[in-house]
Design an enzyme around this catalytic site. Structure first.
Site, PDB file in Angstrom:
ATOM      1  N   HIS A 157       0.834  -1.224   0.000  1.00 36.99           N
ATOM      2  CA  HIS A 157       0.000   0.000   0.000  1.00 36.99           C
ATOM      3  C   HIS A 157       0.857   1.257   0.000  1.00 36.99           C
ATOM      4  CE1 HIS A 157      -3.205  -2.805   1.350  1.00 36.99           C
ATOM      5  NE2 HIS A 157      -2.251  -3.269   2.136  1.00 36.99           N
ATOM      6  N   SER A 278      14.020  22.438 -14.851  1.00 31.62           N
ATOM      7  CA  SER A 278      12.817  23.245 -15.046  1.00 31.62           C
ATOM      8  C   SER A 278      13.236  24.608 -15.580  1.00 31.62           C
ATOM      9  CB  SER A 278      12.096  23.398 -13.709  1.00 31.62           C
ATOM     10  OG  SER A 278      11.287  24.550 -13.719  1.00 31.62           O
ATOM     11  N   LYS A 284      15.222  22.466  -9.534  1.00 34.82           N
ATOM     12  CA  LYS A 284      14.631  21.202  -9.965  1.00 34.82           C
ATOM     13  C   LYS A 284      15.602  20.282 -10.710  1.00 34.82           C
ATOM     14  CE  LYS A 284      10.243  20.906  -8.922  1.00 34.82           C
ATOM     15  NZ  LYS A 284       9.290  20.633  -9.962  1.00 34.82           N
ATOM     16  N   GLU A 291       9.004   9.484 -16.310  1.00 37.53           N
ATOM     17  CA  GLU A 291       7.623   9.939 -16.508  1.00 37.53           C
ATOM     18  C   GLU A 291       7.142   9.616 -17.925  1.00 37.53           C
ATOM     19  OE1 GLU A 291       6.967  14.033 -14.838  1.00 37.53           O
ATOM     20  OE2 GLU A 291       8.963  13.666 -14.080  1.00 37.53           O
TER      21      GLU A 291
END
Ligand code: ARG
Length: 467
Positions: A157, A278, A284, A291
Site C-alpha cells: 500500500h 525546469s 529542480k 515519466e
C-alpha cells in the site's frame, strides 16, 4: 498504375484513391516485400511456372527497385503515388523490365503478400526487441549483484512494511521482465509461419511449393488454412499484448523511480546526464525519462485496443479493414525499442542512496512483525503475539524511538507475564539486517536466497543469448 481496373470504365476519384492508399505508412515494409518477392520468383522458376531467364530478369530488376526505394526511404519523402507498397514495387519493376514484371504476381495475391510482409517485419523486430530486453535484464542482474546487502523498506500500500534488500527488489522487476521475454519468444513461434500460397483466400491452382518457400524465408512451416492465413491478425494482437506487458511492467518501475527520486524519499539521485531541469525553478532535477515511460504505456494500451477493434466482428477472410493493422504496430515497435534503448542509460545514471534507505528503516516500525514472530516462536498464538507487538509499537512511539532501540528490561516491563520468555536473542532479531537474513525461505529476501535467484535468472538469460 493500379493492379486492377480491367472491369472499370471510369477512373477512381482522387479522394477515394487517397483514402484507400496505405503507401504513406506501409512503405516501411519494402525490404520485406522485396525479400518475399525474390523467394516467390525463385520458387516459380523451380516449379517451371516461369522460365529461368524470366526469373533472372525479374531478380535483377528487383535489385534496382530496392536501391531506388532505399534511397527514398533515407530521404524520407515518397515521390510516387500508389495504392500500397506492393503496387508501387510492381510499378517500379515494370519501369525496369516492362510487362514481365506482371509475372511476379503469378500464384500470389496482395492478401497473402501483405500477410507475409508483416510476419517478416515482426519476426525481425521481435528479435531486435529481445536483444534489447536481454541487455536490460543483464543490467538488472549486475545492479542486483552489487546490492545483495543493501537494505531498504519493502512496501505494501506504499506504506513501509518490512525490510528487504535492494537486490531482492530489483530482481522482482527482473522476474517480471523475464516472463515478458518468455512471452515474446512464445509469440514469435506463431509469427514465424509462412502465409505465401494462401493467395487471395483460396490458395491457387498453380503447382507451387509452399514448403520450399517457407524454408527459404526461414519460417518453421507453411500456414495450414488459406482463409485463416489472409483473414487473421491474432498474431499481431499477441505481439501488442507482449509489448503492453513490457511497458506496464516498466511503468511500475518508472513510478518507483519517480517516487524514490522525490526529496521526501531521496532513495536515489539522478546523474546530470539523465535528469532534466525546469525552465522556471532552478532547484529542480526532474525524472522526465521515467515519466515518459510511464505515460507511453498508454499509447501501447491504445494500440492494442485499436487492433482489437479492427479485428472485432470481421467476417472471413481478407477485409480491407486489415490495412489498418500497420500504423499501431509500427508505433508500438518504435516505442518499445526506444524505451528499451533509453532505460539502461537511465538506470546507469541512478545512484542509490544506501544511507537514506537504511535510515528510513528505523522509522515506521518495520520490525514489528519480527517481534510478533519471536513471541510466537516462544509458544504464543500469533494473534496474541500480534497484539503484544502492537503494544510495544505504541510504547516505542510514545518514547519516540524504534523497537530495536528498546532494552530487554523495557520489553520485560511491557510484558511482565511473558518476561521469562524474553531473552537477548530478541534484540538481535529486531535488527533490520538480521530480519532480512532470517528470511531464508525459498523466494525470500535473505542474501543467500537472493544470490540463488540471481544465478538462476542469469542462467535463463544465457539460454536466450544462445538462441
Ligand atoms: N494494402 C493492403 C493491406 O495492407 C494490401 C492488401 C490489399 N488487398 C486487397 N484485396 N485490396 O492490407
Amino acid at each position: 498504375m493500379k493492379l486492377w481496373g480491367g472491369r472499370f470504365q471510369d477512373r477512381t476519384a482522387d479522394p477515394v484513391d487517397r483514402f484507400n492508399s496505405s503507401l504513406s505508412f506501409d512503405f516501411e515494409l519494402y525490404p520485406y516485400d522485396i525479400r518475399g518477392s525474390r523467394v516467390h520468383v525463385k520458387m516459380l522458376a523451380r516449379q517451371q511456372i516461369i522460365s529461368k531467364e524470366e526469373k533472372e530478369e525479374i531478380l535483377t530488376g528487383l535489385d534496382v527497385v530496392e536501391n531506388r526505394l532505399a534511397a527514398v526511404w533515407k530521404e524520407g519523402k515518397i515521390p510516387w503515388q500508389a495504392e500500397d507498397i506492393h503496387t508501387l514495387i510492381e510499378k517500379l519493376l515494370a519501369e525496369e523490365i516492362g510487362s514481365l514484371a506482371g509475372k511476379m504476381h503469378t500464384a500470389r495475391s496482395r492478401n497473402d503478400q501483405v500477410a507475409l510482409d508483416i510476419r517478416l517485419y515482426l519476426r525481425d523486430q521481435i528479435d531486435k526487441i529481445q536483444t534489447k530486453l536481454v541487455k536490460l535484464l543483464e543490467l538488472f542482474c549486475k545492479l542486483a549483484a552489487r546490492h545483495l546487502e543493501t537494505l531498504l523498506p519493502g512496501f505494501t500500500h506504499l506504506q513501509p512494511a518490512q525490510p528487504v534488500t535492494l537486490a531482492h527488489h530489483l530482481l522482482a522487476h527482473t522476474q517480471r521482465l523475464s516472463r515478458d521475454l518468455e512471452r515474446l519468444q512464445d509469440c514469435r513461434q506463431r509469427v514465424n509461419i509462412c502465409p505465401l500460397g494462401a493467395g487471395a483466400l483460396a490458395a491457387t491452382t498453380f503447382n507451387i511449393d509452399r514448403q520450399w518457400t517457407a524454408e527459404e524465408l526461414g519460417f518453421t512451416r507453411p500456414s495450414a488454412n488459406s482463409l485463416d492465413t489472409v483473414g487473421s491478425r491474432d498474431f499481431l494482437l499477441e505481439f501488442h499484448h507482449c509489448s503492453l506487458s513490457i511497458m506496464l511492467n516498466l511503468s511500475s518501475l518508472a513510478e518507483e523511480i519517480i517516487i524514490w527520486n522525490s526529496p521526501e524519499y531521496n532513495f536515489i539521485e539522478l546523474d546530470d546526464s539523465v535528469a532534466t531541469g525546469s525552465s522556471i525553478m532552478p532547484q529542480k532535477k526532474n525524472p522526465d525519462i521515467a515519466e515518459l515511460i510511464r505515460s507511453k504505456t498508454g499509447r501501447l494500451s491504445g494500440n492494442y485496443q485499436q487492433l482489437a477493434m479492427v479485428i472485432k466482428g470481421l467476417p472471413l477472410a481478407y477485409n480491407k479493414d486489415l490495412q489498418e493493422d500497420k500504423e499501431s504496430l509500427f508505433d508500438t515497435v518504435t516505442t518499445i525499442k526506444e524505451t528499451l534503448e533509453v532505460l539502461p542509460v537511465f538506470l546507469q545514471g541512478i545512484k542509490f542512496n544506501r544511507e537514506k534507505m537504511r535510515e528510513s528503516l528505523s522509522r515506521g516500525y518495520l520490525n514489528a512483525t519480527e517481534l510478533a514472530d519471536y513471541l510466537s516462536s516462544q509458544g504464543l498464538p500469533f494473534r496474541e503475539s500480534h497484539k503484544l507487538a502492537g503494544k510495544a509499537v505504541n510504547y516505542a512511539l510514545s518514547k519516540n524511538k524504534g523497537l530495536e532501540e528498546m532494552s530487554l528490561a523495557e520489553f520485560k516491563d511491557l510484558f511482565p507475564e511473558k518476561s521469562e520468555k524474553l531473552n537477548p536473542e530478541l534484540l538481535e532479531k529486531l535488527l533490520p539486517l538480521k530480519a532480512v537474513e532470517n528470511r531464508t525461505v525459498l523466494g525470500g529476501p535473505a542474501p543467500s536466497r537472493v544470490a540463488e535467484q540471481l544465478e538462476s535468472l542469469k542462467k535463463n538469460l544465457d539460454r536466450y543469448k544462445k538462441k
